[in-house]
Write an enzyme that holds these catalytic residues in place. Sequence first.
Site, PDB file in Angstrom:
ATOM      1  CE1 TYR A   1      -3.616   2.600   0.572  1.00  0.00           C
ATOM      2  CE2 TYR A   1      -2.379   3.307   2.497  1.00  0.00           C
ATOM      3  CZ  TYR A   1      -3.394   3.506   1.595  1.00  0.00           C
ATOM      4  OH  TYR A   1      -4.202   4.626   1.698  1.00  0.00           O
TER       5      TYR A   1
ATOM      6  CG  ASP B   1       5.653   3.830   0.967  1.00  0.00           C
ATOM      7  OD1 ASP B   1       5.951   4.552   1.951  1.00  0.00           O
ATOM      8  OD2 ASP B   1       4.494   3.649   0.568  1.00  0.00           O
TER       9      ASP B   1
ATOM     10  CE  LYS C   1       0.644   4.651   8.522  1.00  0.00           C
ATOM     11  NZ  LYS C   1       0.747   4.086   7.179  1.00  0.00           N
TER      12      LYS C   1
END
Length: 425
Positions: A144, A239, A267
């Site tokens: 994702y 990522d 995050k």
Amino acid sequence: MKNEISVQLFEKAKSFFPGGVNSPVRAFRSVGGTPIFIDKGKGSHVWDADGNEYIDYCASWGPLILGHANPTVLEAVEKTMKNGTSFGAPTRLENELAELILSNNPYIEKIRFVSSGTEAVMSAIRLARGFTGRNKILKFEGCYHGHSDSLLVKAGSGLVTFGETSSAGVPESFVKETIVVSLNNKEAVIKAFEQFKDEIACVIIEPIPANNGLLLQAKEYLQFLREICTVNKTLLLFDEVISGFRIGFAGAAGYYDVKPDLITYGKIIGGGFPVGAYGARKEIMASISPEGNVYQAGTLSGNPVAMSAGIAQLTECLKPNFYKDLESKTQVLIQGLKRNTKHNFTVFSVGSIFWLAFTDKKEIRCAEDIDSDSMKHFKTLYHALLENGVYSGPSGYEVGFMSEAHTHEDIEKTIRAFEIAFEKL
Ligand SMILES: *Cc1c(COP(=O)(O)O)cnc(C)c1O
């Protein structure tokens, strides 16, 4: 378990927001029932609107590596806020966070702050295209990368495919620029490079894929990607929105010691505030506006309040043994769960990330190897865990996160909660 107030709040929320939420997984669709509305968090615990208390392994989906309402982070935020919350002009706090990151990370030389992981990845992809002058990107099924158009693409059938959109509203023509292959599959990547020679701007991967279960890749596979990208003058994009500052300060790049060309963060980097970032070596970053011709901007980019939260949190992460302690606590939890031998499950983990799958496979390296049927057990397990005071992401495909704030008592309680929950299966 009382949940009347959450039920009422959710009913009201449904009149305001599509599905009652501002991000789909929060709606509890994959576990059923009503989402619990959280009132407050402190350390490793959260309290819901009905007053129930839980040990939290969702950690806001990973950012809260120090736990909720960490005093050091709060103090930094309060101090900054009192001097204003946003200027749209440079501040010294941006320098401070950048220096903290760059001086402890040998894999990137320059960085740009944005406001989310999605934005970081979207911008890094544009940079890869601008820098290489190529249009296509290659991604892996089961990774994702946020919700920008070119990444809402799932694999079609076949070894090397242009994906199909995984969302309405993404034009077919965009999808033609995204090649999708299986994780852990060398042949597919080799074939993609044969088929689209000199067209692939970047290969994007979560080096520790943690958004569709935990699909750990062999170091050797990441090295293979590094080599094939170098040979083809394609950029390798890690990522690290989840793995960055989670698996060690230098993320998965540091953990495997594989040097990508581009890295994205999110995050943890914002200490619970909306921050994302992308970085690379100087020559690549020189393509970004105003130095270069790849445009990227943001009204709230480098927001001072968010920067100070990031600085406070990352400073804690740099303390000796921080990551070692997190990992050993995670191992205590996993060993405790494994004492239950009545059920077929495996706990996959790396550092302070863990994922429980109802399988006897000892290795799951690609999305296709997850048995979707087994997810029905997760629903039962999930609600039993809630009833016994353990909160985690409401889907069997979500991983759990250990934080610095979790105590050994929390872990023992969690193990007992799992034992009771397993009895319900
Ligand atoms: C969470 C995540 C994103 C998206 O970040 P948002 O802040 O939710 O936009 C992108 N990539 C990875 C690997 C993620 O885990």
